[in-house]
Motif scaffolding. Sequence first.
Motif, PDB file in Angstrom:
ATOM      1  N   LEU A 206     -51.737  47.263 -29.525  1.00 12.39           N
ATOM      2  CA  LEU A 206     -52.333  47.860 -30.723  1.00 12.39           C
ATOM      3  C   LEU A 206     -53.849  47.719 -30.630  1.00 12.39           C
ATOM      4  O   LEU A 206     -54.359  46.657 -30.280  1.00 12.39           O
ATOM      5  CB  LEU A 206     -51.822  47.158 -31.991  1.00 12.39           C
ATOM      6  CG  LEU A 206     -50.295  47.104 -32.151  1.00 12.39           C
ATOM      7  CD1 LEU A 206     -49.907  46.357 -33.418  1.00 12.39           C
ATOM      8  CD2 LEU A 206     -49.694  48.493 -32.152  1.00 12.39           C
ATOM      9  N   ARG A 225     -51.808  52.725 -32.482  1.00 11.74           N
ATOM     10  CA  ARG A 225     -50.958  52.418 -31.338  1.00 11.74           C
ATOM     11  C   ARG A 225     -51.019  53.605 -30.382  1.00 11.74           C
ATOM     12  O   ARG A 225     -50.912  54.747 -30.819  1.00 11.74           O
ATOM     13  CB  ARG A 225     -49.510  52.229 -31.804  1.00 11.74           C
ATOM     14  CG  ARG A 225     -48.526  51.946 -30.659  1.00 11.74           C
ATOM     15  CD  ARG A 225     -47.085  52.160 -31.113  1.00 11.74           C
ATOM     16  NE  ARG A 225     -46.132  51.811 -30.082  1.00 11.74           N
ATOM     17  CZ  ARG A 225     -45.482  50.661 -30.030  1.00 11.74           C
ATOM     18  NH1 ARG A 225     -45.674  49.764 -30.971  1.00 11.74           N
ATOM     19  NH2 ARG A 225     -44.636  50.410 -29.052  1.00 11.74           N
ATOM     20  N   VAL A 239     -50.957  56.890 -32.822  1.00 10.01           N
ATOM     21  CA  VAL A 239     -50.550  56.974 -34.227  1.00 10.01           C
ATOM     22  C   VAL A 239     -51.253  55.871 -35.004  1.00 10.01           C
ATOM     23  O   VAL A 239     -51.442  54.754 -34.494  1.00 10.01           O
ATOM     24  CB  VAL A 239     -49.012  56.865 -34.362  1.00 10.01           C
ATOM     25  CG1 VAL A 239     -48.488  55.501 -33.902  1.00 10.01           C
ATOM     26  CG2 VAL A 239     -48.555  57.144 -35.780  1.00 10.01           C
ATOM     27  N   ILE A 241     -51.729  52.954 -37.709  1.00  9.09           N
ATOM     28  CA  ILE A 241     -50.888  51.883 -38.243  1.00  9.09           C
ATOM     29  C   ILE A 241     -51.745  51.027 -39.171  1.00  9.09           C
ATOM     30  O   ILE A 241     -52.969  51.131 -39.173  1.00  9.09           O
ATOM     31  CB  ILE A 241     -50.334  50.969 -37.120  1.00  9.09           C
ATOM     32  CG1 ILE A 241     -51.484  50.348 -36.313  1.00  9.09           C
ATOM     33  CG2 ILE A 241     -49.406  51.745 -36.192  1.00  9.09           C
ATOM     34  CD1 ILE A 241     -51.065  49.211 -35.413  1.00  9.09           C
ATOM     35  N   ARG A 242     -51.053  50.172 -39.921  1.00 11.92           N
ATOM     36  CA  ARG A 242     -51.771  49.147 -40.678  1.00 11.92           C
ATOM     37  C   ARG A 242     -51.018  47.840 -40.439  1.00 11.92           C
ATOM     38  O   ARG A 242     -49.860  47.715 -40.826  1.00 11.92           O
ATOM     39  CB  ARG A 242     -51.794  49.480 -42.169  1.00 11.92           C
ATOM     40  CG  ARG A 242     -52.559  50.744 -42.480  1.00 11.92           C
ATOM     41  CD  ARG A 242     -53.366  50.636 -43.727  1.00 11.92           C
ATOM     42  NE  ARG A 242     -54.533  49.796 -43.546  1.00 11.92           N
ATOM     43  CZ  ARG A 242     -55.728  50.072 -44.046  1.00 11.92           C
ATOM     44  NH1 ARG A 242     -55.901  51.176 -44.731  1.00 11.92           N
ATOM     45  NH2 ARG A 242     -56.733  49.252 -43.902  1.00 11.92           N
ATOM     46  N   HIS A 243     -51.647  46.927 -39.774  1.00  8.30           N
ATOM     47  CA  HIS A 243     -51.045  45.638 -39.448  1.00  8.30           C
ATOM     48  C   HIS A 243     -51.916  44.580 -40.116  1.00  8.30           C
ATOM     49  O   HIS A 243     -53.005  44.256 -39.615  1.00  8.30           O
ATOM     50  CB  HIS A 243     -51.007  45.461 -37.929  1.00  8.30           C
ATOM     51  CG  HIS A 243     -50.111  44.361 -37.477  1.00  8.30           C
ATOM     52  ND1 HIS A 243     -50.384  43.032 -37.733  1.00  8.30           N
ATOM     53  CD2 HIS A 243     -48.951  44.379 -36.781  1.00  8.30           C
ATOM     54  CE1 HIS A 243     -49.428  42.294 -37.223  1.00  8.30           C
ATOM     55  NE2 HIS A 243     -48.550  43.069 -36.644  1.00  8.30           N
ATOM     56  N   ASP A 271     -44.053  40.048 -32.794  1.00  4.87           N
ATOM     57  CA  ASP A 271     -43.642  39.310 -33.992  1.00  4.87           C
ATOM     58  C   ASP A 271     -44.899  38.858 -34.739  1.00  4.87           C
ATOM     59  O   ASP A 271     -45.713  39.684 -35.104  1.00  4.87           O
ATOM     60  CB  ASP A 271     -42.750  38.133 -33.601  1.00  4.87           C
ATOM     61  CG  ASP A 271     -41.499  38.592 -32.870  1.00  4.87           C
ATOM     62  OD1 ASP A 271     -41.061  37.906 -31.922  1.00  4.87           O
ATOM     63  OD2 ASP A 271     -40.961  39.658 -33.223  1.00  4.87           O
ATOM     64  N   THR A 318     -51.068  55.668 -42.702  1.00  8.90           N
ATOM     65  CA  THR A 318     -50.353  55.384 -41.456  1.00  8.90           C
ATOM     66  C   THR A 318     -49.559  56.618 -41.057  1.00  8.90           C
ATOM     67  O   THR A 318     -49.362  57.536 -41.866  1.00  8.90           O
ATOM     68  CB  THR A 318     -49.377  54.204 -41.630  1.00  8.90           C
ATOM     69  OG1 THR A 318     -48.457  54.536 -42.685  1.00  8.90           O
ATOM     70  CG2 THR A 318     -50.116  52.934 -41.998  1.00  8.90           C
TER      71      THR A 318
ATOM     72  N   PHE B  17     -39.891  54.860 -38.972  1.00  4.68           N
ATOM     73  CA  PHE B  17     -41.235  54.567 -38.460  1.00  4.68           C
ATOM     74  C   PHE B  17     -41.700  53.227 -38.995  1.00  4.68           C
ATOM     75  O   PHE B  17     -41.542  52.935 -40.181  1.00  4.68           O
ATOM     76  CB  PHE B  17     -42.203  55.682 -38.903  1.00  4.68           C
ATOM     77  CG  PHE B  17     -43.646  55.431 -38.588  1.00  4.68           C
ATOM     78  CD1 PHE B  17     -44.566  55.143 -39.599  1.00  4.68           C
ATOM     79  CD2 PHE B  17     -44.110  55.486 -37.279  1.00  4.68           C
ATOM     80  CE1 PHE B  17     -45.904  54.918 -39.310  1.00  4.68           C
ATOM     81  CE2 PHE B  17     -45.452  55.259 -36.983  1.00  4.68           C
ATOM     82  CZ  PHE B  17     -46.346  54.979 -38.001  1.00  4.68           C
ATOM     83  N   PRO B  19     -44.824  51.227 -39.891  1.00  3.64           N
ATOM     84  CA  PRO B  19     -46.260  51.464 -40.099  1.00  3.64           C
ATOM     85  C   PRO B  19     -47.140  50.308 -39.609  1.00  3.64           C
ATOM     86  O   PRO B  19     -48.345  50.479 -39.506  1.00  3.64           O
ATOM     87  CB  PRO B  19     -46.373  51.621 -41.626  1.00  3.64           C
ATOM     88  CG  PRO B  19     -45.206  50.890 -42.170  1.00  3.64           C
ATOM     89  CD  PRO B  19     -44.110  51.036 -41.154  1.00  3.64           C
ATOM     90  N   HIS B  20     -46.499  49.149 -39.276  1.00  2.98           N
ATOM     91  CA  HIS B  20     -47.306  48.031 -38.763  1.00  2.98           C
ATOM     92  C   HIS B  20     -47.569  48.169 -37.281  1.00  2.98           C
ATOM     93  O   HIS B  20     -48.641  47.819 -36.803  1.00  2.98           O
ATOM     94  CB  HIS B  20     -46.586  46.693 -39.006  1.00  2.98           C
ATOM     95  CG  HIS B  20     -46.774  46.171 -40.383  1.00  2.98           C
ATOM     96  ND1 HIS B  20     -46.770  44.816 -40.685  1.00  2.98           N
ATOM     97  CD2 HIS B  20     -46.975  46.796 -41.549  1.00  2.98           C
ATOM     98  CE1 HIS B  20     -46.945  44.657 -41.978  1.00  2.98           C
ATOM     99  NE2 HIS B  20     -47.075  45.833 -42.536  1.00  2.98           N
ATOM    100  N   THR B  21     -46.576  48.641 -36.543  1.00  3.83           N
ATOM    101  CA  THR B  21     -46.697  48.677 -35.083  1.00  3.83           C
ATOM    102  C   THR B  21     -46.757  50.083 -34.520  1.00  3.83           C
ATOM    103  O   THR B  21     -47.050  50.261 -33.350  1.00  3.83           O
ATOM    104  CB  THR B  21     -45.505  47.966 -34.417  1.00  3.83           C
ATOM    105  OG1 THR B  21     -44.317  48.728 -34.675  1.00  3.83           O
ATOM    106  CG2 THR B  21     -45.337  46.547 -34.931  1.00  3.83           C
ATOM    107  N   GLY B  22     -46.412  51.100 -35.345  1.00  2.00           N
ATOM    108  CA  GLY B  22     -46.401  52.466 -34.851  1.00  2.00           C
ATOM    109  C   GLY B  22     -45.157  52.824 -34.073  1.00  2.00           C
ATOM    110  O   GLY B  22     -45.036  53.932 -33.552  1.00  2.00           O
ATOM    111  N   GLU B  23     -44.206  51.874 -33.975  1.00  4.18           N
ATOM    112  CA  GLU B  23     -42.958  52.209 -33.264  1.00  4.18           C
ATOM    113  C   GLU B  23     -42.121  53.148 -34.108  1.00  4.18           C
ATOM    114  O   GLU B  23     -42.145  53.078 -35.341  1.00  4.18           O
ATOM    115  CB  GLU B  23     -42.153  50.928 -33.024  1.00  4.18           C
ATOM    116  CG  GLU B  23     -42.492  50.239 -31.728  1.00  4.18           C
ATOM    117  CD  GLU B  23     -41.427  49.227 -31.357  1.00  4.18           C
ATOM    118  OE1 GLU B  23     -41.282  48.231 -32.102  1.00  4.18           O
ATOM    119  OE2 GLU B  23     -40.743  49.438 -30.350  1.00  4.18           O
ATOM    120  N   ARG B  77     -36.224  43.510 -32.137  1.00  5.91           N
ATOM    121  CA  ARG B  77     -36.992  42.633 -33.036  1.00  5.91           C
ATOM    122  C   ARG B  77     -37.101  43.207 -34.432  1.00  5.91           C
ATOM    123  O   ARG B  77     -38.108  43.004 -35.132  1.00  5.91           O
ATOM    124  CB  ARG B  77     -38.365  42.309 -32.448  1.00  5.91           C
ATOM    125  CG  ARG B  77     -38.309  41.644 -31.088  1.00  5.91           C
ATOM    126  CD  ARG B  77     -39.636  40.974 -30.731  1.00  5.91           C
ATOM    127  NE  ARG B  77     -40.765  41.874 -30.849  1.00  5.91           N
ATOM    128  CZ  ARG B  77     -41.139  42.726 -29.912  1.00  5.91           C
ATOM    129  NH1 ARG B  77     -40.474  42.832 -28.802  1.00  5.91           N
ATOM    130  NH2 ARG B  77     -42.197  43.501 -30.097  1.00  5.91           N
TER     131      ARG B  77
END
Lengths: 345, 80
Positions: A206, A225, A239, A241-243, A271, A318, B17, B19-23, B77
């Motif tokens: 990321l 990502r 794409v 994202i918001r982490h 994780d 996102t 989807f 939104p944290h990882t884009g997977e 995961r």
Amino acid sequence: MSTVAIAVSGINASDNPAPGTGVARSLKEDPNLECRIAGLAYDALEPGVYLDWLFERSFMVPYPTASDDALLQRILYVQQQFGMDVVVPTLDSELPFYVRNAEKLKAAGIRALLPTEDQFRLRAKDHLQEVAAQAGIEAPAQRLVSSHQELIDAVQALGFPVMIKGALYKAYVAHTLDAAMNLFGRIAAEWGYPVIVQQRVEGDELNVIGLGDGEGGDAGLVAARKLSVTELGKIWTGVTIRHPQLEAAVRRFVEAFRWRGGFEMECIVRDDRIWLIEINPRFPAWVHFATGVGVNLPARLVRLALGLDTERASDYPTGKLYVRYTMEQISDMQTFQNMITRGET
Amino acid sequence: MSDTLSRMALNDEGFMFDPHTGESFLINETARFLLDGIKQGQDAEALAAGLSEHWAIPTEQASRDVTEFLQQLRLLRLIA
């Protein structure tokens, strides 16, 4: 605000694109920023030279390795011919020159928002652990090696697979000692020593693009990502994202180092764990992605460089897709001829 | 339900989807059914019972399918 004259470098939009055209697009797309943009090119065939809707004019400039004076004089010439209120350098190789000469440029009326020399040194991969610690995240274990024996010792200590990296550029994965030796030789031949042997960390890659204001705060961040990359490893689709934990780590980095200017942080996330892989002390080539989702970092950089207030929000959705594509531009031999014979369009 | 699953965006066509990882994931009708059950807090036994009843399949088969599905979620995961 009256029309701002801005010079942007890194206008090579090839299969290994530099950030310049993305920066220029972003600047042109800000409805509240009237600007004229000069492209600074190291080669007459850099595509940005021919994108006349982005760059009103382009100028050849000498490589920064030639001498500080040569490049400095050329920049002052461009200012004389075109005007230059702000310069936005986008290439790692030229940043040291701009950082060293920031005061001289400022005295000539050319503003920039650049990292300090100490901040710029943080990009070196041997500072990774230090930067990661300040950001409250991890960095993969690594060794700096300058000989075959040191390489062997490193891979034995770290275990396969490992990443073999140049101090500034290039990174490859090696699953065997033979592969590691081969890559070590290639990188050393092209970029010299030391070569970095780094533990390979599994997880989601990321990346975060951002702008530091030099006072511990940020003027915008966008995380993304990569969904697909080219053979050279450059993003082709991505794409947003918001982490939250990743964003918090980036803000801690900006605050701890009072980062000034554009940057990109490349991280691996698995994780709850975040590993810092690389810091780039300037905008990446995908800078326009941030603009496209409402966070125009180049425009904000120009405002900060001019000492103006700027928007700082990082409100973006996102799930927005970035799709790079190939487009052709039809130009005229006259433009190429002018770049070759006169060094300017 | 795991934090990961709870934050997933899922549309009617089975596109999921993160939104944290884009997977992103494409899930079929059965997976959708089981994920709905997981979101309601059902354990493996309840999921299998629901699967068995909904698709009129033997409980043993449903249990094996649920076990395999949960294992897939762990490998991805998406659950602990």
